[in-house]
Design a protein around this motif. Structure first.
Motif, PDB file in Angstrom:
ATOM      1  N   SER A  46       7.886 -24.097  45.355  1.00 23.99           N
ATOM      2  CA  SER A  46       8.916 -25.618  45.536  1.00 23.99           C
ATOM      3  C   SER A  46       7.346 -26.634  45.753  1.00 23.99           C
ATOM      4  O   SER A  46       6.657 -26.123  46.547  1.00 23.99           O
ATOM      5  CB  SER A  46       9.670 -25.515  47.362  1.00 23.99           C
ATOM      6  N   ARG A  47       7.817 -28.258  44.966  1.00 28.46           N
ATOM      7  CA  ARG A  47       6.626 -29.007  45.291  1.00 28.46           C
ATOM      8  C   ARG A  47       6.962 -30.123  46.929  1.00 28.46           C
ATOM      9  O   ARG A  47       6.158 -30.458  47.115  1.00 28.46           O
ATOM     10  CB  ARG A  47       7.538 -30.354  44.151  1.00 28.46           C
ATOM     11  N   GLY A  48       7.790 -28.981  47.477  1.00 32.12           N
ATOM     12  CA  GLY A  48       8.051 -29.589  49.014  1.00 32.12           C
ATOM     13  C   GLY A  48       8.971 -30.692  49.600  1.00 32.12           C
ATOM     14  O   GLY A  48       9.062 -31.851  50.075  1.00 32.12           O
ATOM     15  N   MET A  49       9.045 -31.083  48.140  1.00 31.08           N
ATOM     16  CA  MET A  49       9.861 -32.552  48.427  1.00 31.08           C
ATOM     17  C   MET A  49      11.240 -32.473  48.701  1.00 31.08           C
ATOM     18  O   MET A  49      12.560 -32.197  47.369  1.00 31.08           O
ATOM     19  CB  MET A  49      10.018 -33.715  46.617  1.00 31.08           C
ATOM     20  N   LEU A  50      11.861 -31.638  49.907  1.00 34.74           N
ATOM     21  CA  LEU A  50      13.143 -30.792  49.908  1.00 34.74           C
ATOM     22  C   LEU A  50      13.827 -31.135  49.261  1.00 34.74           C
ATOM     23  O   LEU A  50      15.010 -30.548  49.537  1.00 34.74           O
ATOM     24  CB  LEU A  50      13.038 -29.760  51.235  1.00 34.74           C
ATOM     25  N   TRP A  51      14.254 -32.648  50.223  1.00 35.54           N
ATOM     26  CA  TRP A  51      15.959 -32.889  50.544  1.00 35.54           C
ATOM     27  C   TRP A  51      16.085 -33.463  48.950  1.00 35.54           C
ATOM     28  O   TRP A  51      17.363 -33.001  48.045  1.00 35.54           O
ATOM     29  CB  TRP A  51      15.096 -34.624  50.685  1.00 35.54           C
ATOM     30  N   LEU A  52      15.196 -32.623  47.289  1.00 32.77           N
ATOM     31  CA  LEU A  52      15.360 -32.816  46.120  1.00 32.77           C
ATOM     32  C   LEU A  52      15.695 -31.976  46.284  1.00 32.77           C
ATOM     33  O   LEU A  52      15.742 -31.615  44.679  1.00 32.77           O
ATOM     34  CB  LEU A  52      14.086 -33.618  45.084  1.00 32.77           C
ATOM     35  N   GLU A  53      16.063 -30.511  46.575  1.00 29.32           N
ATOM     36  CA  GLU A  53      15.673 -29.421  46.042  1.00 29.32           C
ATOM     37  C   GLU A  53      17.976 -29.325  45.433  1.00 29.32           C
ATOM     38  O   GLU A  53      18.725 -30.156  46.540  1.00 29.32           O
ATOM     39  CB  GLU A  53      15.984 -28.239  46.759  1.00 29.32           C
ATOM     40  N   THR A  54      17.665 -28.437  44.784  1.00 25.55           N
ATOM     41  CA  THR A  54      17.133 -27.917  43.894  1.00 25.55           C
ATOM     42  C   THR A  54      16.130 -28.917  42.668  1.00 25.55           C
ATOM     43  O   THR A  54      17.095 -29.093  42.462  1.00 25.55           O
ATOM     44  CB  THR A  54      17.917 -26.943  43.186  1.00 25.55           C
TER      45      THR A  54
ATOM     46  N   SER B 181       5.251 -33.410  26.818  1.00 21.35           N
ATOM     47  CA  SER B 181       3.897 -33.694  26.597  1.00 21.35           C
ATOM     48  C   SER B 181       3.244 -34.802  27.490  1.00 21.35           C
ATOM     49  O   SER B 181       2.353 -34.572  27.556  1.00 21.35           O
ATOM     50  CB  SER B 181       3.899 -34.744  25.295  1.00 21.35           C
ATOM     51  N   SER B 182       4.541 -35.552  28.003  1.00 23.54           N
ATOM     52  CA  SER B 182       3.240 -36.640  29.425  1.00 23.54           C
ATOM     53  C   SER B 182       3.366 -36.131  30.562  1.00 23.54           C
ATOM     54  O   SER B 182       2.726 -36.742  31.369  1.00 23.54           O
ATOM     55  CB  SER B 182       3.997 -38.018  28.953  1.00 23.54           C
ATOM     56  N   GLY B 183       3.323 -34.908  30.798  1.00 25.51           N
ATOM     57  CA  GLY B 183       3.432 -34.567  31.791  1.00 25.51           C
ATOM     58  C   GLY B 183       5.150 -33.477  32.278  1.00 25.51           C
ATOM     59  O   GLY B 183       6.023 -33.728  31.312  1.00 25.51           O
ATOM     60  N   ARG B 184       4.919 -32.827  33.989  1.00 24.82           N
ATOM     61  CA  ARG B 184       6.380 -32.280  33.938  1.00 24.82           C
ATOM     62  C   ARG B 184       7.495 -33.794  34.339  1.00 24.82           C
ATOM     63  O   ARG B 184       6.969 -34.682  35.897  1.00 24.82           O
ATOM     64  CB  ARG B 184       6.363 -31.563  35.168  1.00 24.82           C
ATOM     65  N   VAL B 185       8.730 -34.296  34.079  1.00 25.08           N
ATOM     66  CA  VAL B 185       9.697 -34.669  34.542  1.00 25.08           C
ATOM     67  C   VAL B 185      10.488 -34.158  35.262  1.00 25.08           C
ATOM     68  O   VAL B 185      11.441 -33.173  35.446  1.00 25.08           O
ATOM     69  CB  VAL B 185      10.171 -34.957  33.260  1.00 25.08           C
ATOM     70  N   ALA B 186      10.528 -34.949  36.845  1.00 18.84           N
ATOM     71  CA  ALA B 186      11.520 -34.321  37.990  1.00 18.84           C
ATOM     72  C   ALA B 186      13.989 -34.456  37.876  1.00 18.84           C
ATOM     73  O   ALA B 186      13.227 -36.224  37.442  1.00 18.84           O
ATOM     74  CB  ALA B 186      11.070 -34.189  38.698  1.00 18.84           C
TER      75      ALA B 186
ATOM     76  N   ALA C 165      14.431 -36.843  28.931  1.00 18.62           N
ATOM     77  CA  ALA C 165      15.028 -37.729  28.916  1.00 18.62           C
ATOM     78  C   ALA C 165      16.127 -37.969  30.387  1.00 18.62           C
ATOM     79  O   ALA C 165      16.296 -38.189  30.800  1.00 18.62           O
ATOM     80  CB  ALA C 165      15.987 -38.346  27.703  1.00 18.62           C
ATOM     81  N   HIS C 166      16.056 -39.608  30.343  1.00 17.38           N
ATOM     82  CA  HIS C 166      17.304 -40.274  31.667  1.00 17.38           C
ATOM     83  C   HIS C 166      18.217 -40.214  31.611  1.00 17.38           C
ATOM     84  O   HIS C 166      19.097 -39.179  31.221  1.00 17.38           O
ATOM     85  CB  HIS C 166      16.775 -42.166  31.691  1.00 17.38           C
ATOM     86  N   HIS C 167      18.678 -39.416  32.918  1.00 14.52           N
ATOM     87  CA  HIS C 167      19.353 -38.957  33.844  1.00 14.52           C
ATOM     88  C   HIS C 167      19.729 -39.587  34.835  1.00 14.52           C
ATOM     89  O   HIS C 167      18.843 -40.198  35.317  1.00 14.52           O
ATOM     90  CB  HIS C 167      19.521 -37.230  33.349  1.00 14.52           C
ATOM     91  N   THR C 168      20.950 -39.357  35.970  1.00 16.35           N
ATOM     92  CA  THR C 168      21.489 -40.246  37.126  1.00 16.35           C
ATOM     93  C   THR C 168      20.322 -39.738  38.279  1.00 16.35           C
ATOM     94  O   THR C 168      19.915 -39.824  39.261  1.00 16.35           O
ATOM     95  CB  THR C 168      22.530 -40.179  37.413  1.00 16.35           C
ATOM     96  N   LEU C 169      20.181 -38.700  37.997  1.00 16.61           N
ATOM     97  CA  LEU C 169      19.179 -37.622  38.601  1.00 16.61           C
ATOM     98  C   LEU C 169      17.778 -37.639  38.258  1.00 16.61           C
ATOM     99  O   LEU C 169      16.871 -36.610  39.155  1.00 16.61           O
ATOM    100  CB  LEU C 169      19.466 -36.159  38.593  1.00 16.61           C
ATOM    101  N   SER C 170      17.398 -38.411  37.557  1.00 17.96           N
ATOM    102  CA  SER C 170      16.132 -38.414  37.152  1.00 17.96           C
ATOM    103  C   SER C 170      14.973 -38.961  37.815  1.00 17.96           C
ATOM    104  O   SER C 170      15.446 -40.233  38.358  1.00 17.96           O
ATOM    105  CB  SER C 170      15.758 -38.217  35.638  1.00 17.96           C
ATOM    106  N   HIS C 171      13.434 -38.626  37.969  1.00 13.55           N
ATOM    107  CA  HIS C 171      12.941 -39.295  38.506  1.00 13.55           C
ATOM    108  C   HIS C 171      11.407 -39.768  38.177  1.00 13.55           C
ATOM    109  O   HIS C 171      10.386 -39.898  39.076  1.00 13.55           O
ATOM    110  CB  HIS C 171      12.538 -38.524  40.504  1.00 13.55           C
ATOM    111  N   GLY C 172      12.189 -39.742  37.419  1.00 17.98           N
ATOM    112  CA  GLY C 172      10.417 -39.409  36.115  1.00 17.98           C
ATOM    113  C   GLY C 172       9.495 -38.174  36.676  1.00 17.98           C
ATOM    114  O   GLY C 172      10.213 -37.275  36.693  1.00 17.98           O
ATOM    115  N   LEU C 173       8.294 -38.645  36.290  1.00 18.91           N
ATOM    116  CA  LEU C 173       7.400 -37.670  36.395  1.00 18.91           C
ATOM    117  C   LEU C 173       7.021 -36.707  37.322  1.00 18.91           C
ATOM    118  O   LEU C 173       7.202 -38.185  38.137  1.00 18.91           O
ATOM    119  CB  LEU C 173       5.965 -38.494  35.485  1.00 18.91           C
ATOM    120  N   THR C 174       6.975 -35.710  37.867  1.00 15.14           N
ATOM    121  CA  THR C 174       7.262 -35.337  38.962  1.00 15.14           C
ATOM    122  C   THR C 174       5.405 -35.941  39.693  1.00 15.14           C
ATOM    123  O   THR C 174       5.472 -36.340  40.925  1.00 15.14           O
ATOM    124  CB  THR C 174       7.214 -33.841  39.008  1.00 15.14           C
TER     125      THR C 174
END
Lengths: 151, 516
Positions: free
Chosen positions: B42-50, B57-62, B83-92
């Protein structure tokens, strides 16, 4: 009945007593009173010492648990998110108070002090599986799920 | 082929990560898309789990928190291309919660597959051991000393001094023991290291073994962590197979064997001497000190007992040098501490930062305030034996000495927040009750004092001779503080007294009465 065969491979380990208790409980669900004199003999300990260790640790049971074991965390982080109310709800919905097994033997309810899931509290462990953010509604759903599987 | 990451950390599993992983696999196969599913830590941002990540190509998107029912819409939105989705947070890596951290001990956590040795090696793993094997034992101990690392379990004893004592001890057998009995409420850093980057702990313990001449190590793991037990055993088997454990490690001629032992639900076994008793197969009863475990530890032989995070911090110290590690932190608190944000917080999780930040930063900036939306009234820092800190003290820098200065402790870095619905008299009662349940029973102040403490708090709450009973509670706390054999009875008064001092109104007093 002899219990020795359950743990004979562990006897020569240094500090073997806890691993032996864990093994027996893993296999039988509890550590029968009758196993203690045997263990004492195997490890060259007094029966009092073996009994003392058995009764010191919260984990070891001297009687079989219910089919489903539910542990609810009582520690501070879970209290901060309503574990007291969850415990009250669980006792009512399972029909058994903390530290006991329901009359039909279907469920054992126990307190625990921290499951390491403190950011997603209240935390519960059901048959060894960790659950987080357990509201009373989610608790009911999880119990229904496990009972469905048990049937 | 797109790589998708779904954590296998038990916190993520506790909110359904396995179901999310299954839904992703199913959805991908229905759509005829080939993906590679990695079960990372886990990245440790536990309120965002799962928290699901997609490699682009630009990195991992969360994306998070993802529930199984969100999975079809993620595919619809083309999340496989980030791509964008209501749950996306951009690059982790750019999520502020993560970007603002200083991850040294947790450098790999959440990034790698915990059970992939090649992942571990590709992310600087085993560099510390490699350096260690090329150095004289005394120089290794010197590096650890120079780093300023202090015991991360809570007692904050300088790790290098402990190692030096064991190095200097003469014995046919020495032991390395990892205290993984992380019983403090509000803490989960040990669990995360063990589940999400087990090789770093194995490497740290191996370095300790090589440094002081110990060939056998034990990880004493609390039984409440079955997932960690499983991961550690698998990781040890992998390390053995690849000759990172066992005889003649990497051709060095050095030997180190490692075994995991389970505790059995006794909080007191987190105290190092009780832990050793338990490892020896006895009741977890605290020993008198001296002799110290470094000279007479496990089975009476010289033993290093360190906390999980202490050992896990050693590989980076031995990789980058003591000086590198020492440059983080303040005062005599060097390096970083993984703080664990828990309880009533909007954004609970793991925050590794150098010592010296404030509780306000942790609770407000990282934590985002309370989960309930109500004002935060008290924060317990450092576990069940730690003080309750009121908002007036939120700006005190978090380092060992500053916290001692306000009669509190940093401990293992657990931060448990309570909103204004908390009843602090009830929390004080609970602290005594917990001590009564978990006391090993060896010394009277702890064994009897805690039970009397519950009774006295009950009387105070019931307004039974309140003023006299408050005085009695203070006197009882004084006896426990000064007369207990270990930190259990010796620190249980901290939450009680801090509750009483900072929140007298909850005990039915106004401030004037308190002053009197």
């Amino acid at each position: 009945m002899s219990y020795t065969e359950l743990y004979s491979d562990l006897v020569n380990q240094p500090g073997a007593l806890l691993p032996i208790f864990h093994r027996i409980q893993e296999r039988l669900g509890y550590v029968p009173e009758a196993a203690l004199p045997e263990i004492a003999h195997q490890l060259n300990l007094s029966r009092a010492e073996v009994h003392g260790v058995m009764s010191f640790y919260h984990d070891f049971r001297s009687a079989p648990p219910g089919k489903t074991v539910v542990k609810i965390c009582r520690a501070e982080a879970c209290q901060a998110m309503g574990s007291d109310a969850l415990i009250e709800h669980a006792e009512k919905c399972l029909g058994t108070p903390m530290h006991s097994t329901s009359e039909d033997g279907s469920v054992t309810l126990e307190p625990t002090y921290c499951l390491g899931n403190c950011a997603l509290s209240p935390a519960v462990m059901i048959n060894g599986e960790l659950k987080g953010r357990v509201t009373p509604e989610r608790f009911d759903a999880l119990i229904a799920e496990v009972k469905g599987v048990a049937k | 082929m797109t790589r998708i990451f779904v954590p296998r950390d038990s916190a993520a599993l506790s909110v359904g990560a396995d179901h999310v992983a299954a839904a992703i696999t199913r959805e991908a196969s229905q759509r005829g898309v080939t993906i590679e599913l990695v079960r990372n830590g886990s990245r440790g941002m536990l309120w965002l789990e799962t928290l699901v990540e997609v490699e682009t190509s630009s990195g991992r998107v969360a994306y998070g928190p993802v529930h199984p029912e969100d999975v079809p819409s993620l595919f619809e939105a083309n999340f496989l291309n980030g791509a964008h989705h209501t749950l996306s947070h951009g690059l982790t890596e750019q999520i502020p919660y993560l970007a603002k951290q200083e991850r040294l001990t947790f450098a790999r956590v959440g990034i790698t597959d915990p059970l992939s040795l090649s992942d571990y090696l590709a992310h600087n793993g085993y560099k510390g051991l490699k350096n260690t094997l090329a150095m004289a034992p005394a120089d290794v101990v010197q590096q650890v000393t120079d780093s300023g690392l202090r015991g991360r379990g809570g007692a904050a004893f300088p790790t290098g001094i402990k190692w030096k004592t064991v190095l200097g001890a003469q014995a046919a057998q020495k032991y390395i023991v990892c205290n993984a009995d992380e019983g403090d409420s509000g803490t989960f850093a040990d669990r995360m290291i063990m589940e999400d980057d087990p090789f770093v702990l194995i490497e740290g313990m191996t370095i300790a073994g090589v440094a002081v001449g110990a060939t056998l190590g034990y990880i004493y793991l609390r039984s409440e962590y079955p997932y960690a037990f499983d991961v550690l055993n698998q990781a040890i088997a992998i390390a053995e197979k690849s000759n990172y454990l066992g005889e003649n490690i990497q051709g060095s001629g050095k030997t180190f064997h490692l075994e995991v032992r389970l505790g059995a639900g006794a909080y007191i076994c987190g105290e190092e001497t009780a832990l050793l008793e338990s490892l020896e197969g006895k009741r977890g009863i605290v020993r008198f000190k001296p002799p110290i475990p470094a000279l007479k530890g496990l089975f009476g032989l010289p033993t290093i007992v360190n906390n999980t995070i202490s050992f896990a911090s050693v590989p980076i110290i031995m990789d980058k040098g003591g000086e590198f590690y020492k440059n983080f932190g303040m005062g005599r608190s060097r390096g970083t501490l993984p703080f664990q944000l828990a309880g009533n917080l909007k954004q609970g999780g793991l925050v590794e930062k150098a010592f010296g930040l404030t509780l306000r930063e942790l609770v407000e900036d990282f934590g985002g305030g309370s989960a309930s939306g109500r004002p935060i009234r008290a924060v317990q820092v450092g576990g069940p034996l730690g003080s309750y800190v009121p908002p007036e003290q939120f700006d005190t820098p978090l380092d060992y000495e500053s916290y001692v200065g306000i009669s509190a402790m940093v401990g293992h870095g657990g931060i448990v927040a309570f909103d204004d619905t908390v009843d602090m008299a009830k929390m004080a009662r609970y602290a005594m009750e917990f001590c009564a349940i978990e006391s090993c029973g060896k010394c009277t102040p702890c064994r009897v004092g805690s039970t009397r403490g519950v009774e006295v708090v009950d009387k105070i709450i019931a307004n039974d001779n309140r003023a006299a009973n408050i005085e009695l509670l203070r006197s009882l706390c004084d006896t426990m503080l000064n007369g207990s054999l270990c930190a259990m009875g010796g620190m249980a008064p901290y939450p009680v007294l801090s509750a009483l001092n900072h929140f007298p109104e909850d005990f039915g007093m106004n401030n004037k009465e308190l002053a009197a």
